[in-house]
Design an enzyme around this catalytic site. Structure first.
Site, PDB file in Angstrom:
ATOM      1  N   SER A 162      15.504  55.846  -7.513  1.00  0.00           N
ATOM      2  CA  SER A 162      16.292  55.964  -8.748  1.00  0.00           C
ATOM      3  C   SER A 162      17.349  57.058  -8.739  1.00  0.00           C
ATOM      4  O   SER A 162      18.098  57.198  -9.715  1.00  0.00           O
ATOM      5  CB  SER A 162      15.361  56.179  -9.947  1.00  0.00           C
ATOM      6  OG  SER A 162      14.710  54.976 -10.276  1.00  0.00           O
ATOM      7  N   LYS A 191      20.786  55.942  -9.668  1.00  0.00           N
ATOM      8  CA  LYS A 191      21.317  55.868 -11.026  1.00  0.00           C
ATOM      9  C   LYS A 191      22.369  56.932 -11.307  1.00  0.00           C
ATOM     10  O   LYS A 191      23.104  56.834 -12.291  1.00  0.00           O
ATOM     11  CB  LYS A 191      20.167  55.947 -12.030  1.00  0.00           C
ATOM     12  CG  LYS A 191      19.229  54.729 -11.946  1.00  0.00           C
ATOM     13  CD  LYS A 191      18.053  54.838 -12.900  1.00  0.00           C
ATOM     14  CE  LYS A 191      17.245  53.541 -12.887  1.00  0.00           C
ATOM     15  NZ  LYS A 191      15.927  53.663 -12.293  1.00  0.00           N
ATOM     16  N   SER A 208      14.939  56.766 -16.814  1.00  0.00           N
ATOM     17  CA  SER A 208      15.128  56.012 -15.568  1.00  0.00           C
ATOM     18  C   SER A 208      14.757  54.536 -15.729  1.00  0.00           C
ATOM     19  O   SER A 208      14.188  53.921 -14.825  1.00  0.00           O
ATOM     20  CB  SER A 208      14.309  56.635 -14.431  1.00  0.00           C
ATOM     21  OG  SER A 208      14.823  56.269 -13.172  1.00  0.00           O
ATOM     22  N   LYS A 226      18.301  64.266 -10.913  1.00  0.00           N
ATOM     23  CA  LYS A 226      17.709  62.926 -11.098  1.00  0.00           C
ATOM     24  C   LYS A 226      16.577  62.728 -10.105  1.00  0.00           C
ATOM     25  O   LYS A 226      16.728  62.970  -8.913  1.00  0.00           O
ATOM     26  CB  LYS A 226      18.766  61.840 -10.906  1.00  0.00           C
ATOM     27  CG  LYS A 226      18.246  60.434 -11.176  1.00  0.00           C
ATOM     28  CD  LYS A 226      17.994  60.208 -12.651  1.00  0.00           C
ATOM     29  CE  LYS A 226      17.297  58.884 -12.929  1.00  0.00           C
ATOM     30  NZ  LYS A 226      15.850  58.925 -12.568  1.00  0.00           N
TER      31      LYS A 226
END
Length: 409
Positions: free
Chosen positions: A65, A68, A120, A239
């Site tokens: 993720s 993202k 997320s 992140k």
């Protein structure tokens, strides 16, 4: 005699210590981080993009993720955050982690960005990708185009949410992947170079956020799961990510005392070791803070630079006087600089023409100053001509000859 000999030896040792002391300070050994959990790791200078430390930094791996980050910045740069996006059947089919969006439901694009970066949510990523790119494939093309634009040559995007994937390309089968160095470079772009950097930081630093779908019937509450934000002073953004193939991943940035540090980790443990990424992040950030200081390029000592350069076949006001032209330096801001380790030195190397050939135009490049660390150039500053100078031609020769005839005794 024996006593005098001992004194003489002691005197020599003291002198040697005084002579070698500067070398010991400059050459102070720096211990690099060891025993990292991550399979791939990078510590990057957020200002210059210089890699300060790497462990398998150019090895391609799935990034989960942390993908993202790219999804978010592309949506922000699209300028369409005020629009509403509808959920497709495909978006509604995304696996956990998801917000449970159902086919036909509509959400504000900006609201979905908070769902994307704080929780997320995988379905939020697909809704955004389809809305901005027309399809996930179209959006992936945008992601890869941006990656090339910011020099991430070892990155390949297939999904907008980072789920493990592979696809057939002209170059063969590729997997959804990046490198720790490219991942750090992507975050650097988001916080330093993108026109949407302020919005990106605002969203990713938000502790919590609540929104509803367009009908007002469904409420979504989001909590920021980036523990790094409260872990170290100056934590800026970041992140997390996890998939079965990627393991735990993280990319984050810290800003303290004029220094911006970025850490990227891939394959940093698998269940039940989700805290390994925080240990590695802290270790790398502390290494950067302890060993690197920011230095302006303007602080580098400049070698001797000639004020004038000779010009071959150049016209002069006085016949017989060598032709020359003044030079000037490109402006250099005090705010331009980079992180330098305590055992390194920022050097300025001058490369300039020995002479120029007429005609010469004002502003013409005559050389450059290379700002280097360990022989690698990080900043180039041009040296220009400060005036124009015409080439010797027949009219000029005739004019000079007539002058001599007129003023001859």
């Amino acid at each position: 005699m024996k006593k005098a000999g001992k004194i003489w030896i002691i005197g020599i040792l003291i002198c040697l210590e005084i002579i070698l002391l500067p070398w010991q300070v400059y050459g102070e050994e720096v211990q690099e981080p060891d025993s990292l959990y991550a399979l791939s790791a990078v510590l990057m200078d957020g200002d210059s993009g210089r890699v300060l430390f790497e462990k398998n930094g150019e090895e391609q791996r799935p990034m989960a993720s942390t993908t993202k980050v790219m999804t978010c910045i592309l949506v922000l740069e699209s300028g369409r955050t005020g629009e509403t996006a509808q959920t497709s059947a495909y978006a509604a089919s995304m696996p956990e982690v998801h917000m449970g969006a159902r086919e036909g439901e509509s959400y504000g694009v900006r609201d979905l960005l908070y769902a994307l970066m704080l929780e997320s949510y995988n379905d939020a990523a697909v809704i955004l990708a389809e809305h901005i790119g027309g399809s996930t494939e179209g959006f992936a093309d945008m992601m890869n185009e941006k990656a090339r634009e910011i020099s991430c040559e070892d990155t390949w995007f297939i999904t907008p949410n980072g789920l493990d994937a592979q696809a057939e390309t002209e170059e063969g089968v590729k997997i959804h992947s990046t490198t720790a160095e490219d991942l750090a470079r992507i975050l650097r772009y988001c916080i330093r170079e993108s026109s949407a950097r302020e919005e990106f930081l605002e969203i990713t630093r938000t502790p919590s956020y609540t929104f509803t779908d367009s009908s007002g019937n469904k409420t979504i509450s989001c909590t920021n799961h980036n523990a790094f934000l409260s872990m170290m002073e100056g934590a800026l953004t970041g992140k997390t990510g996890f998939t079965a193939d990627a393991g735990y991943c993280y990319v984050g940035a810290l800003e303290r005392e004029g220094r911006t540090l970025i850490v990227a980790l891939l394959g940093c443990g698998w269940p039940n070791n989700k805290n390994y990424k925080w240990s590695d992040t802290r270790k790398l950030m502390e290494y950067g803070l302890e060993n690197y200081t920011w230095q302006s390029f303007a602080q580098a000592e400049l070698p001797q630079i000639p004020q004038y350069l000779p010009v071959e076949n150049g016209q002069t006001e006085i016949l017989g006087v060598p032709a020359q032209v003044a030079v000037s330096l490109e402006e250099l801001s005090q705010e331009e600089g980079m992180l330098i380790r305590k055992d390194e030195k920022l050097e300025a190397v001058v490369e300039i023409e020995q002479s120029l050939q007429a005609p010469v135009k004002e502003g013409e490049k005559a050389g450059e100053i290379l700002y280097q660390v360990n022989g690698q150039t990080w900043k180039t500053r041009e040296i220009h001509t400060a005036a124009s100078l015409e080439k010797i031609d027949f009219p000029w020769c005739l004019e000079e000859t007539l002058k001599r005839l007129v003023f001859a005794p």
